[in-house]
Design a protein around this motif. Sequence first.
Motif, PDB file in Angstrom:
ATOM      1  N   ASN A   1      -2.949   9.927   0.604  1.00 51.27           N
ATOM      2  CA  ASN A   1      -3.687   8.898  -0.128  1.00 51.27           C
ATOM      3  C   ASN A   1      -3.825   9.326  -1.592  1.00 51.27           C
ATOM      4  N   PRO A   2      -3.151   8.647  -2.530  1.00 59.76           N
ATOM      5  CA  PRO A   2      -3.185   9.075  -3.936  1.00 59.76           C
ATOM      6  C   PRO A   2      -4.544   8.895  -4.602  1.00 59.76           C
ATOM      7  N   ALA A   3      -5.463   8.172  -3.950  1.00 54.03           N
ATOM      8  CA  ALA A   3      -6.795   7.968  -4.529  1.00 54.03           C
ATOM      9  C   ALA A   3      -7.789   9.024  -4.071  1.00 54.03           C
ATOM     10  N   ARG A   4      -7.351   9.927  -3.213  1.00 57.98           N
ATOM     11  CA  ARG A   4      -8.259  10.969  -2.710  1.00 57.98           C
ATOM     12  C   ARG A   4      -8.624  11.920  -3.847  1.00 57.98           C
ATOM     13  N   TRP A   5      -9.891  12.271  -3.917  1.00 58.72           N
ATOM     14  CA  TRP A   5     -10.337  13.154  -4.995  1.00 58.72           C
ATOM     15  C   TRP A   5      -9.927  14.596  -4.729  1.00 58.72           C
ATOM     16  N   LYS A   6     -10.402  15.173  -3.628  1.00 56.74           N
ATOM     17  CA  LYS A   6     -10.142  16.588  -3.362  1.00 56.74           C
ATOM     18  C   LYS A   6      -8.673  16.816  -3.032  1.00 56.74           C
ATOM     19  N   GLY A   7      -8.062  17.668  -3.792  1.00 54.97           N
ATOM     20  CA  GLY A   7      -6.669  18.018  -3.537  1.00 54.97           C
ATOM     21  C   GLY A   7      -5.665  17.123  -4.239  1.00 54.97           C
ATOM     22  N   THR A   8      -6.129  16.007  -4.825  1.00 53.34           N
ATOM     23  CA  THR A   8      -5.205  15.094  -5.517  1.00 53.34           C
ATOM     24  C   THR A   8      -5.712  14.801  -6.925  1.00 53.34           C
ATOM     25  N   LEU A   9      -6.659  13.893  -7.044  1.00 55.43           N
ATOM     26  CA  LEU A   9      -7.114  13.500  -8.372  1.00 55.43           C
ATOM     27  C   LEU A   9      -7.931  14.582  -9.067  1.00 55.43           C
ATOM     28  N   ASP A  10      -8.526  15.495  -8.303  1.00 55.90           N
ATOM     29  CA  ASP A  10      -9.259  16.579  -8.963  1.00 55.90           C
ATOM     30  C   ASP A  10      -8.317  17.536  -9.690  1.00 55.90           C
ATOM     31  N   LYS A  11      -7.013  17.392  -9.435  1.00 55.04           N
ATOM     32  CA  LYS A  11      -6.028  18.217 -10.124  1.00 55.04           C
ATOM     33  C   LYS A  11      -5.587  17.611 -11.457  1.00 55.04           C
ATOM     34  N   VAL A  12      -5.882  16.326 -11.662  1.00 52.73           N
ATOM     35  CA  VAL A  12      -5.404  15.659 -12.879  1.00 52.73           C
ATOM     36  C   VAL A  12      -6.523  15.042 -13.706  1.00 52.73           C
ATOM     37  N   LEU A  13      -7.731  14.961 -13.160  1.00 49.50           N
ATOM     38  CA  LEU A  13      -8.866  14.388 -13.886  1.00 49.50           C
ATOM     39  C   LEU A  13      -9.992  15.407 -13.973  1.00 49.50           C
ATOM     40  N   PRO A  14     -10.730  15.431 -15.069  1.00 50.62           N
ATOM     41  CA  PRO A  14     -11.879  16.343 -15.156  1.00 50.62           C
ATOM     42  C   PRO A  14     -12.990  15.896 -14.221  1.00 50.62           C
ATOM     43  N   ALA A  15     -13.794  16.857 -13.784  1.00 46.92           N
ATOM     44  CA  ALA A  15     -14.916  16.527 -12.906  1.00 46.92           C
ATOM     45  C   ALA A  15     -15.842  15.538 -13.608  1.00 46.92           C
ATOM     46  N   PRO A  16     -16.356  14.540 -12.904  1.00 47.49           N
ATOM     47  CA  PRO A  16     -17.217  13.521 -13.537  1.00 47.49           C
ATOM     48  C   PRO A  16     -18.380  14.110 -14.322  1.00 47.49           C
ATOM     49  N   ARG A  17     -18.979  15.185 -13.803  1.00 48.69           N
ATOM     50  CA  ARG A  17     -20.154  15.756 -14.486  1.00 48.69           C
ATOM     51  C   ARG A  17     -19.809  16.350 -15.853  1.00 48.69           C
ATOM     52  N   LYS A  18     -18.505  16.649 -16.046  1.00 48.61           N
ATOM     53  CA  LYS A  18     -18.096  17.253 -17.315  1.00 48.61           C
ATOM     54  C   LYS A  18     -17.812  16.219 -18.396  1.00 48.61           C
ATOM     55  N   VAL A  19     -17.641  14.972 -18.002  1.00 45.53           N
ATOM     56  CA  VAL A  19     -17.338  13.942 -18.998  1.00 45.53           C
ATOM     57  C   VAL A  19     -18.453  12.914 -19.148  1.00 45.53           C
TER      58      VAL A  19
ATOM     59  N   PRO B   1       0.814  -1.222   0.000  1.00 49.90           N
ATOM     60  CA  PRO B   1       0.000   0.000   0.000  1.00 49.90           C
ATOM     61  C   PRO B   1       0.845   1.268   0.000  1.00 49.90           C
ATOM     62  N   ALA B   2       1.963   1.240   0.722  1.00 45.62           N
ATOM     63  CA  ALA B   2       2.820   2.421   0.799  1.00 45.62           C
ATOM     64  C   ALA B   2       3.458   2.760  -0.536  1.00 45.62           C
ATOM     65  N   ASP B   3       3.496   1.794  -1.466  1.00 44.05           N
ATOM     66  CA  ASP B   3       4.160   2.006  -2.752  1.00 44.05           C
ATOM     67  C   ASP B   3       3.197   2.386  -3.869  1.00 44.05           C
ATOM     68  N   VAL B   4       1.904   2.428  -3.566  1.00 45.91           N
ATOM     69  CA  VAL B   4       0.923   2.827  -4.575  1.00 45.91           C
ATOM     70  C   VAL B   4       1.041   4.330  -4.812  1.00 45.91           C
ATOM     71  N   THR B   5       1.149   4.725  -6.070  1.00 45.58           N
ATOM     72  CA  THR B   5       1.404   6.119  -6.411  1.00 45.58           C
ATOM     73  C   THR B   5       0.274   6.727  -7.228  1.00 45.58           C
ATOM     74  N   LEU B   6       0.380   8.035  -7.428  1.00 49.54           N
ATOM     75  CA  LEU B   6      -0.583   8.730  -8.275  1.00 49.54           C
ATOM     76  C   LEU B   6      -0.531   8.191  -9.698  1.00 49.54           C
ATOM     77  N   ALA B   7       0.664   7.839 -10.159  1.00 50.71           N
ATOM     78  CA  ALA B   7       0.796   7.257 -11.499  1.00 50.71           C
ATOM     79  C   ALA B   7       0.011   5.956 -11.616  1.00 50.71           C
ATOM     80  N   ASP B   8      -0.009   5.155 -10.543  1.00 49.74           N
ATOM     81  CA  ASP B   8      -0.787   3.915 -10.538  1.00 49.74           C
ATOM     82  C   ASP B   8      -2.278   4.223 -10.676  1.00 49.74           C
ATOM     83  N   LEU B   9      -2.733   5.236  -9.951  1.00 50.27           N
ATOM     84  CA  LEU B   9      -4.155   5.603 -10.016  1.00 50.27           C
ATOM     85  C   LEU B   9      -4.525   6.091 -11.410  1.00 50.27           C
TER      86      LEU B   9
END
Length: 261
Positions: free
Chosen positions: A188-206, A140-148
Amino acid sequence: MATKLHLLSARKVETAAPGFHSDGGNLYLRVRDSHSRAWVFRYKAAGKVREIGLGPTHTRSLAEARLVAESMRKAVAAGGDPADVIRVQPEPEEQTQTFEQCALEMIESKRSGWKNAKHTQQWANTLRDYAFPIFGKKRPADVTLADLKAVLLPIWATKTETAQRVRGRIESVLDYAAVHGLCDGTRNPARWKGTLDKVLPAPRKVTAREHHAAAEYADVPRIMAALADKAHVSAMNLRFTILTGARSGEARGAKPKRSTS
């Protein structure tokens, strides 16, 4: 009578109240009032009960503690000192569990709280299909944003709802791992706010919008005339809905107002 073994479950280890809880075969879980949890090997020597600590539960898993206890029982049966087993055996690394093992352990621990068996299966299936092939064998400690990103980017725009569920479940597994000391809970690289919301478009937009079928505007007078010729309630209800723009559920469930006079 043979001694019963493996009396504890992973869930019991996490939730047991303060006190001693036997797993059978001289192995005990000791829970203090502070809720710290540790393994203890108890045996008799020269008529006295002796205890040997095997470490906290976040360092040594239930399965690992059982293996150590088995070696210690054999030492006692051979007339040796069971403490020698723990002295010569190296301490297990705290982060030996893989993401996949943590996920399956978490699902099992929550199974009794999930009344719907289908929901439990969906958790296992989505992680198996999307997360495990990419980083299931990683700690778990080795899971990265790139993995997500490797998991989510291929399905984010085409299977948005599924992708959101996968993301949330990965986040939950990593949070579970963090509670057990297997990774840093603040990153936590899977967290939406502050992490994945910076690299993925909001779900409602896609998410592709699918509108319900509708009659052509020019056909409405003909439809209303046909409905006017029908006296049953469903026809009148549809006319009311068309004329008022009310939601269909509200129109169907409407009740006459009672007079207060």
